[in-house]
Scaffold this active site. Structure first.
Site, PDB file in Angstrom:
ATOM      1  CD  GLU A  60      19.952 -46.144  24.356  1.00 12.16           C
ATOM      2  OE1 GLU A  60      19.275 -47.127  24.697  1.00 12.16           O
ATOM      3  OE2 GLU A  60      20.611 -45.446  25.155  1.00 12.16           O
ATOM      4  CB  CYS A 118      17.630 -47.168  32.007  1.00  8.15           C
ATOM      5  SG  CYS A 118      15.850 -47.086  32.316  1.00  8.15           S
ATOM      6  CG  HIS A 124      17.226 -45.984  27.588  1.00  8.61           C
ATOM      7  ND1 HIS A 124      17.992 -47.125  27.495  1.00  8.61           N
ATOM      8  CD2 HIS A 124      16.176 -46.293  28.384  1.00  8.61           C
ATOM      9  CE1 HIS A 124      17.425 -48.083  28.193  1.00  8.61           C
ATOM     10  NE2 HIS A 124      16.325 -47.610  28.751  1.00  8.61           N
TER      11      HIS A 124
END
Length: 208
Positions: free
Chosen positions: A185, A80, A183
């Site tokens: 995750e 990011c 992101h």
């Protein structure tokens, strides 16, 4: 050895660390030069404003550490804002110099017929499907939240794009340095698979 998650005061360290742990690797949240440079791989996270992030990196001396790390062969991933910091400059709230590890600029979406910030699930288009990040993967969706995007100067650094009123840089890479605008995750199965492939590139020993 561990995967160093760089702590410079601006980043979602907990979620990145938990994701690394879930994939079977040992995360080490650290702002120490020796620990960062001795780790098997390095992740530079980031949430917030570009100028503030660069100020934190410079004040802590971690800007020099990141350039040291990028000059070697150890895999480094910017996530990011962390990806944006890898580039030369940004126009976010003024003009700011970045780490200049990859040549290019961070610019604001021009507003066209789409909302800013760019927020939501968008499909990835792999431009270099042979890259190790994409091993065994098919194109899919990732979750984006950003008002500024990267314009790399070298087309060869562009690994994947998404479309949001225009082609938008989603994943970059040169040598051992990679970056993801989203992101991973928080991007479902594809995001975690991309992160898994990055961790595999580090040659770090999985704990399980």
């Amino acid at each position: 050895m561990a995967i160093a998650i760089v702590d410079y005061g601006m980043g979602n360290l907990h979620s990145v660390g938990k994701a690394v742990e879930r994939l079977g690797y040992e995360p080490l949240v650290t702002g120490e030069r020796a620990e960062i440079l001795s780790a098997d791989g390095i992740i530079l996270p980031g949430v917030g404003a570009y100028g503030d992030a660069m100020e934190h990196l410079r004040e802590s001396g971690l800007d020099i550490v990141m350039k040291e790390a990028a000059s070697g062969t150890k895999p480094l991933l910017g996530i990011c804002l962390g990806m944006q910091l890898l580039f030369s400059r940004s126009e976010e709230y003024g003009a700011h110099d970045g780490l200049d590890i990859l040549p290019g600029s961070v610019v604001r979406f021009d507003g066209g017929d789409y909302k800013v910030p760019h927020m939501g699930w968008n499909s990835l288009r792999f431009l270099q499907p042979e890259h190790p990040l994409f091993a065994g993967l098919e194109e899919g969706h990732a979750y984006f939240v950003h008002s500024y995007h990267v314009l790399p100067e070298a087309k060869s650094d562009l690994l994947a794009v998404t479309d949001y009123g225009q082609p938008v840089t989603a994943i970059v890479g040169r040598g051992s340095v990679c970056g993801m605008q989203f992101h991973p995750e928080k991007s479902g199965e594809l995001g975690m698979s991309l992160l898994r492939n990055f961790l595999s590139m580090t040659k770090s020993q999985r704990r399980y």
